[in-house]
Design an enzyme around this catalytic site. Sequence first.
Site, PDB file in Angstrom:
ATOM      1  N   ASN A 171       0.835  -1.214   0.000  1.00  0.00           N
ATOM      2  CA  ASN A 171       0.000   0.000   0.000  1.00  0.00           C
ATOM      3  C   ASN A 171       0.858   1.247   0.000  1.00  0.00           C
ATOM      4  OD1 ASN A 171      -2.728  -0.552  -0.077  1.00  0.00           O
ATOM      5  ND2 ASN A 171      -2.824  -1.114   2.071  1.00  0.00           N
ATOM      6  N   GLU A 216      -6.978  -7.372   5.167  1.00  0.00           N
ATOM      7  CA  GLU A 216      -6.300  -8.275   4.220  1.00  0.00           C
ATOM      8  C   GLU A 216      -6.314  -9.694   4.789  1.00  0.00           C
ATOM      9  OE1 GLU A 216      -4.806  -7.217   7.056  1.00  0.00           O
ATOM     10  OE2 GLU A 216      -2.790  -7.811   6.444  1.00  0.00           O
TER      11      GLU A 216
HETATM   12  N1  LIG Z   1      -5.523  -1.217  -0.141  1.00  0.00           N
HETATM   13  C1  LIG Z   1      -6.142  -1.650   0.958  1.00  0.00           C
HETATM   14  N2  LIG Z   1      -5.445  -1.784   2.080  1.00  0.00           N
HETATM   15  C2  LIG Z   1      -6.048  -2.237   3.185  1.00  0.00           C
HETATM   16  C3  LIG Z   1      -7.407  -2.584   3.167  1.00  0.00           C
HETATM   17  N3  LIG Z   1      -7.737  -3.017   4.400  1.00  0.00           N
HETATM   18  C4  LIG Z   1      -6.619  -2.957   5.171  1.00  0.00           C
HETATM   19  N4  LIG Z   1      -5.584  -2.481   4.420  1.00  0.00           N
HETATM   20  C5  LIG Z   1      -4.211  -2.221   4.827  1.00  0.00           C
HETATM   21  O1  LIG Z   1      -3.561  -3.448   5.067  1.00  0.00           O
HETATM   22  C6  LIG Z   1      -2.396  -3.154   5.879  1.00  0.00           C
HETATM   23  C7  LIG Z   1      -2.178  -4.244   6.868  1.00  0.00           C
HETATM   24  O2  LIG Z   1      -0.965  -3.993   7.489  1.00  0.00           O
HETATM   25  P1  LIG Z   1      -0.369  -4.875   8.651  1.00  0.00           P
HETATM   26  O3  LIG Z   1      -1.503  -5.353   9.550  1.00  0.00           O
HETATM   27  O4  LIG Z   1       0.715  -4.096   9.319  1.00  0.00           O
HETATM   28  O5  LIG Z   1       0.152  -6.159   7.955  1.00  0.00           O
HETATM   29  P2  LIG Z   1       1.256  -6.384   6.840  1.00  0.00           P
HETATM   30  O6  LIG Z   1       1.907  -5.154   6.325  1.00  0.00           O
HETATM   31  O7  LIG Z   1       0.577  -7.237   5.821  1.00  0.00           O
HETATM   32  O8  LIG Z   1       2.310  -7.219   7.606  1.00  0.00           O
HETATM   33  P3  LIG Z   1       2.287  -8.751   7.926  1.00  0.00           P
HETATM   34  O9  LIG Z   1       0.858  -9.134   8.157  1.00  0.00           O
HETATM   35  O10 LIG Z   1       3.104  -8.940   9.122  1.00  0.00           O
HETATM   36  O11 LIG Z   1       2.833  -9.456   6.715  1.00  0.00           O
HETATM   37  C8  LIG Z   1      -2.670  -1.793   6.506  1.00  0.00           C
HETATM   38  O12 LIG Z   1      -1.795  -0.839   5.951  1.00  0.00           O
HETATM   39  C9  LIG Z   1      -4.108  -1.479   6.118  1.00  0.00           C
HETATM   40  O13 LIG Z   1      -4.307  -0.089   5.895  1.00  0.00           O
HETATM   41  C10 LIG Z   1      -8.135  -2.404   1.947  1.00  0.00           C
HETATM   42  O14 LIG Z   1      -9.333  -2.671   1.833  1.00  0.00           O
HETATM   43  N5  LIG Z   1      -7.457  -1.950   0.879  1.00  0.00           N
END
Ligand SMILES: Nc1nc2c(ncn2[C@@H]2O[C@H](COP(=O)(O)OP(=O)(O)OP(=O)(O)O)[C@@H](O)[C@H]2O)c(=O)[nH]1
Length: 579
Positions: free
Chosen positions: A458, A493
Amino acid sequence: MQPLDIAREALRRLAMRQLQPTPENYRSLYHEIAGTKAEELFPERALKLVCSTLPRLNQAQIEFVQRLESAVGSRSWSAISGSLVGLLRAQAAPQRKWTALLKDVFKQLERNHASLSFAQKHQALQQVLDSSNGELDALYSRMSALADKWESADEAGPTPAPAGVEAVTAATDNSDAALRDLFARTLEGVVSSLLIAAPDLRDEALELGTVLREVRDMRGVDDLAARLRNLIYRLNWVVDDQAEIRAGLMSLLDLLLKNISDLVIDDRWMRGQIDALRNLCDHPISARELDEVERRLREVIERQGSLRGNIDDAKHQIKLMLAGFVEQLGSFTDATSGFGNKMEGYARTIAEADDIGALQGVIAEVISATHEMRQTTERSRNEVDTMRDRVRAAEAEIERLQLELEQTSERMRHDPLTGALNRKGLEESYAKEVSRASRRGTKLCLAVLDIDNFKRLNDTYGHNTGDEALLHLVATVRDCLRPHDTLSRYGGEEFVILLPETSIDDAVIVLQRLQRELTKRFFLANNDKLLITFSAGVTVVLQDEQQSSAIERADVAMYQAKATGKNRVVVASADTVSA
Ligand SMILES: Nc1nc2c(ncn2[C@@H]2O[C@H](COP(=O)(O)OP(=O)(O)OP(=O)(O)O)[C@@H](O)[C@H]2O)c(=O)[nH]1
């Protein structure tokens, strides 16, 4: 004559008689000249070929062909003739009366012998069958001897059988009773419950269950078998009828949906729903798909009811406003016509006035009437403007509600971004799958998936690309799963997959296959080929377990997968699950 001369003369005669120079012609001329008799050739190859094509379907046939082959091998016509004669004699042997013999054996088996238990007779019969080795003659004579022996044995007297034999008998009787009971329960509980629409057959199935438990002798078994055959025959008709009724109902439903769809030609959302229903009914429908049809119809009815109410309210508002507008227009017209009359009066007064002094009062009245008229006009214009704004707002509201109606079904159970089930959809599916698994005694697995390093994606490529990555994952998962597996978006996610009728080992295989598939399908972001990976925790759902507890267990395993390097699948550890 010397052989050389004979040969020479034979060649000369061949030429003179204009015969073909074949070995046979030469041979017969040779013997003619020598005055000897031609010895017949033995057709060994042809006979061996015949032997190789003979059937060897039973012991008697195998032995016959072997005898014939050995006679051919020893070039002995007498041996060949001997084996053929043997075969014909065997065929001419009196026909065995198998039916009578078998009836006799069964009768003796059922008889209550003083010195023979059922188990002993069963064992003796088994020995006869084994030792005859498929040789029908031997089998016939041994079985006949056995039947004779049992025939001459004493009738029942309660002679105690040896302990071991009794145990065997008891075991046989027990398993027989258990089998009868099982079969009877199948008839009473299963077959009869499927025959609600055919009460006479249902009663027959119930009655046969009772007879089955009680039948003791061969005659009873015969009667039971005849009734069962009859039931099966009639069941076939019921099955055909039901298939026909089902097909008829489906075509009625199709007709109904088609008519509704013609009626709601302007309602895009309804048409979409109806098309979805027709698609579902288009092929043989499973219990799962039936759930889906029911769920969709329920949603159509619920949401349509409330949203239609809102749209009707908005339309009513517009009607009220229009009525008010018409009223305003009427009073404005009254005001303007009053103003016109006044002006006419003033004009007459001015024309008839003799001096300026008389005009002063009229001018003041004209100014006041004009001022009043201007105020009325302005008020009316303001009111018209307000009304126009309100009509526009109401129209916008109707438009919004129509759109909401269009999207409503998806929003109720599905996540609007990815189209996967949302939490509500997951709850429904989970409840159904848990009870289905418990009913059928099958395994249900649940997996929690979380995309790896999604925040970085993102941050680097923007939120929209992040959204597309989510769509990419969902599309890949859908392609890899079976139709009755369900995918739902649990959080940002984080996804949950339900895998019905799947062991934990198979669930791991499915998830790993998914991971492999993701490595094959690159995700394109600004022309960069990105690899989307996920970490997953997977667990077997316990019988009637709450959704939250299964998800919690899989979630813990998913975090273990993250903590131990990501892009991995971890099974919920054995001490947290006892399935
Ligand atoms: N583009 C987008 N991003 C989302 C959505 N829902 C959640 N996110 C983003 O998903 C990210 C999840 O980040 P983290 O929980 O830190 O997890 P990660 O970066 O995948 O790290 P790890 O899980 O440890 O691999 C956050 O930046 C949220 O803003 C969505 O519907 N769309």
